[in-house]
Design a protein around this motif. Sequence first.
Motif, PDB file in Angstrom:
ATOM      1  N   VAL A  96       0.932  -1.115   0.027  1.00  0.00           N
ATOM      2  CA  VAL A  96      -0.020  -0.124  -0.113  1.00  0.00           C
ATOM      3  C   VAL A  96       0.930   1.265   0.118  1.00  0.00           C
ATOM      4  CG1 VAL A  96      -1.705   1.380   1.144  1.00  0.00           C
ATOM      5  CG2 VAL A  96      -1.585  -1.244   1.288  1.00  0.00           C
ATOM      6  N   GLU A  97       0.838   1.948  -1.038  1.00  0.00           N
ATOM      7  CA  GLU A  97       1.491   3.328  -0.980  1.00  0.00           C
ATOM      8  C   GLU A  97       1.431   4.117  -0.089  1.00  0.00           C
ATOM      9  OE1 GLU A  97       4.147   3.756  -3.186  1.00  0.00           O
ATOM     10  OE2 GLU A  97       3.765   1.985  -4.314  1.00  0.00           O
ATOM     11  N   GLU A  98       0.008   4.468   0.376  1.00  0.00           N
ATOM     12  CA  GLU A  98      -0.181   5.532   1.323  1.00  0.00           C
ATOM     13  C   GLU A  98      -1.019   4.756   2.612  1.00  0.00           C
ATOM     14  OE1 GLU A  98      -2.240   8.831   0.141  1.00  0.00           O
ATOM     15  OE2 GLU A  98      -0.886   9.528  -1.540  1.00  0.00           O
ATOM     16  N   PHE A  99      -0.089   4.326   3.647  1.00  0.00           N
ATOM     17  CA  PHE A  99      -0.721   3.462   4.637  1.00  0.00           C
ATOM     18  C   PHE A  99      -1.044   4.339   5.837  1.00  0.00           C
ATOM     19  CE2 PHE A  99      -1.016   0.329   7.894  1.00  0.00           C
ATOM     20  CZ  PHE A  99      -1.331  -1.169   7.209  1.00  0.00           C
ATOM     21  N   ASN A 100      -1.951   4.731   6.235  1.00  0.00           N
ATOM     22  CA  ASN A 100      -2.265   5.385   7.105  1.00  0.00           C
ATOM     23  C   ASN A 100      -2.761   4.868   8.406  1.00  0.00           C
ATOM     24  OD1 ASN A 100      -1.075   8.086   5.728  1.00  0.00           O
ATOM     25  ND2 ASN A 100      -3.036   8.039   4.653  1.00  0.00           N
ATOM     26  N   ALA A 105      -5.372  -1.449   4.905  1.00  0.00           N
ATOM     27  CA  ALA A 105      -5.370  -2.913   4.088  1.00  0.00           C
ATOM     28  C   ALA A 105      -6.401  -3.041   3.777  1.00  0.00           C
ATOM     29  CB  ALA A 105      -4.668  -3.569   5.483  1.00  0.00           C
ATOM     30  N   ILE A 106      -7.682  -3.271   4.259  1.00  0.00           N
ATOM     31  CA  ILE A 106      -8.946  -3.653   3.904  1.00  0.00           C
ATOM     32  C   ILE A 106      -9.339  -2.878   2.620  1.00  0.00           C
ATOM     33  CG2 ILE A 106     -11.236  -4.041   4.677  1.00  0.00           C
ATOM     34  CD1 ILE A 106      -8.940  -5.681   6.247  1.00  0.00           C
ATOM     35  N   ARG A 107      -9.204  -1.557   2.711  1.00  0.00           N
ATOM     36  CA  ARG A 107      -9.521  -0.689   1.202  1.00  0.00           C
ATOM     37  C   ARG A 107      -8.868  -1.256   0.129  1.00  0.00           C
ATOM     38  NH1 ARG A 107      -9.198   3.473   5.209  1.00  0.00           N
ATOM     39  NH2 ARG A 107     -11.351   4.150   5.747  1.00  0.00           N
ATOM     40  N   GLU A 108      -7.549  -1.736   0.407  1.00  0.00           N
ATOM     41  CA  GLU A 108      -6.603  -2.104  -0.742  1.00  0.00           C
ATOM     42  C   GLU A 108      -7.059  -3.766  -1.474  1.00  0.00           C
ATOM     43  OE1 GLU A 108      -3.579  -1.204  -3.121  1.00  0.00           O
ATOM     44  OE2 GLU A 108      -4.380  -0.078  -1.731  1.00  0.00           O
ATOM     45  N   ILE A 109      -7.775  -4.440  -0.440  1.00  0.00           N
ATOM     46  CA  ILE A 109      -8.061  -5.712  -0.988  1.00  0.00           C
ATOM     47  C   ILE A 109      -9.589  -6.052  -1.108  1.00  0.00           C
ATOM     48  CG2 ILE A 109      -6.007  -6.756  -0.110  1.00  0.00           C
ATOM     49  CD1 ILE A 109      -7.607  -7.879   2.198  1.00  0.00           C
ATOM     50  N   TRP A 217     -19.713  -7.998   3.922  1.00  0.00           N
ATOM     51  CA  TRP A 217     -20.183  -6.540   3.666  1.00  0.00           C
ATOM     52  C   TRP A 217     -19.314  -5.719   4.660  1.00  0.00           C
ATOM     53  CZ3 TRP A 217     -22.694  -3.541   7.349  1.00  0.00           C
ATOM     54  CH2 TRP A 217     -22.999  -4.199   8.532  1.00  0.00           C
ATOM     55  N   ILE A 218     -18.699  -6.004   5.403  1.00  0.00           N
ATOM     56  CA  ILE A 218     -18.023  -4.960   6.324  1.00  0.00           C
ATOM     57  C   ILE A 218     -16.661  -4.397   5.606  1.00  0.00           C
ATOM     58  CG2 ILE A 218     -16.392  -4.541   8.514  1.00  0.00           C
ATOM     59  CD1 ILE A 218     -19.424  -5.323   9.163  1.00  0.00           C
ATOM     60  N   ALA A 219     -16.327  -5.194   4.637  1.00  0.00           N
ATOM     61  CA  ALA A 219     -15.228  -4.314   3.580  1.00  0.00           C
ATOM     62  C   ALA A 219     -15.901  -3.257   3.006  1.00  0.00           C
ATOM     63  CB  ALA A 219     -14.626  -5.576   2.756  1.00  0.00           C
TER      64      ALA A 219
END
Length: 480
Positions: A96-100, A105-109, A217-219
Amino acid sequence: MEGLVGRDIFDSRGPEFQAVIIVDYDSGKMYPLTETLPKCLLPVANRKLLAYQLDMLAKSSISETFIVAPAEYKEQLSSFLADCDRGDMKIDLVGVEEFNGSADAIREIAPRIRSDFFCISADFLSQFSFVDIARLHRLQVSDCTVLLSVPPKDTVKDDVDREYVGFGDDGRLLMKIPVLDIEEDRVDISKFLLNRASTFTMRDDLMDMGVYLFAPWIADVVVSNPHISSLKSDLLPFLLDRQFQPLSYLREKLPSLMKRNRPLSTIEPWLTATARPFSLSEGAEAQAEEAATFTRSISASVLSANTNSVDTTSQDGTEQEDGDHVRCHGLVYDPSLLDTAAVGSIILTNIINIPSYLALNKEIPLMQYSSRTPWPRVANYSKKESSVIGENVDLTDKTITFKQTSFGTNCRIGTKTKLNNCIIMDNVVIGDNCTIQNSVIAERAVIENSCNINECVVGAGCKVNANSRIKGEQVSQSYF
């Protein structure tokens, strides 16, 4: 009921889950060890922590795992995975380029989430499989299930994010508030919540282990709410606050809920077709046949839960307005209930600081191993000195004394040197007449002659000059 108590019963018939290991930045408590590498690549008894975690997931029949990390860690993690025995597990490394925060992490996958999925902190380790938390999650038709534990008595309280945790029946998680957020030492509980919960028990002795099991659905909830940064600090309170809310409110405030599909008929037959409750005492008896693991007798049973209580549909198949639409649960482990004389060391921990890291290196070799243990026995363990000795480490000089120490590979130890409760990583050089206690010496460090080091961390490649006396310091550059 104060949350359901966990047990370790492995069942290969479990449903398929995905897992996400979230490799976050260190908070600074492991500095300078994590200055150049992620915490999950630190050695524990000469194996990387991440290797233990993958063993743990494989033992729990997890077939697909995502390792999500800041992009700067991707090369190191890729190198580790290239030499890792993956078995039948599919492992995807995602940078993840911008890991805040952990939610990134969940948004990425999120587009690749297709089943209930575990989110696991990269500093977590447990000898117990995830079957219990999976059972609770599926039987209670939960949307979010949290793993909690009673921390060891010697845990430094300042290093634990203490919380007030409220439970209802069947492990229902009703409230989770950090102690630091409480004003005037008063916890306010709404009448609405008390009216909806037939019982309410509050505890302040539990530690969030950084292990969560979410419905798919939580993702989408995370993706749709960019203000959510942390799973623990943001997402969990967000979901807890939306329990017991009417459907009309949730349709407006939580549109992701409409993507959920969880009729009771989809619950796996292997969970619901149990003829009678499975008690923890029965689990203890089963495990004792192999390793004399559990000697407690607790009658609380995940499988005896009343799953009919979670049906929120009316006779015409539509959702009830006042139904129980968002459901959160907690599974509690209490290691103090286990007979450590029979089991040996109990591994259920997070590496949150240097003392916990030192403790884990001592405890891993002391486990009582059986076919249920997720990982192989520690190699090159010397029972006499309670130490792990890596390859190409010469300790035959009788003037060298060591106890409860883990040596990496290719280390050189000088004469008349004393080591106690230490982690010595790869390619470390320690001179003559040194005394080192309760310390971690990172790879390629050099400790010159006649040094006295206590409760210190010496960073990778650093040098401590001869005759130095240091205590309680973090050495991140050469010490003069």
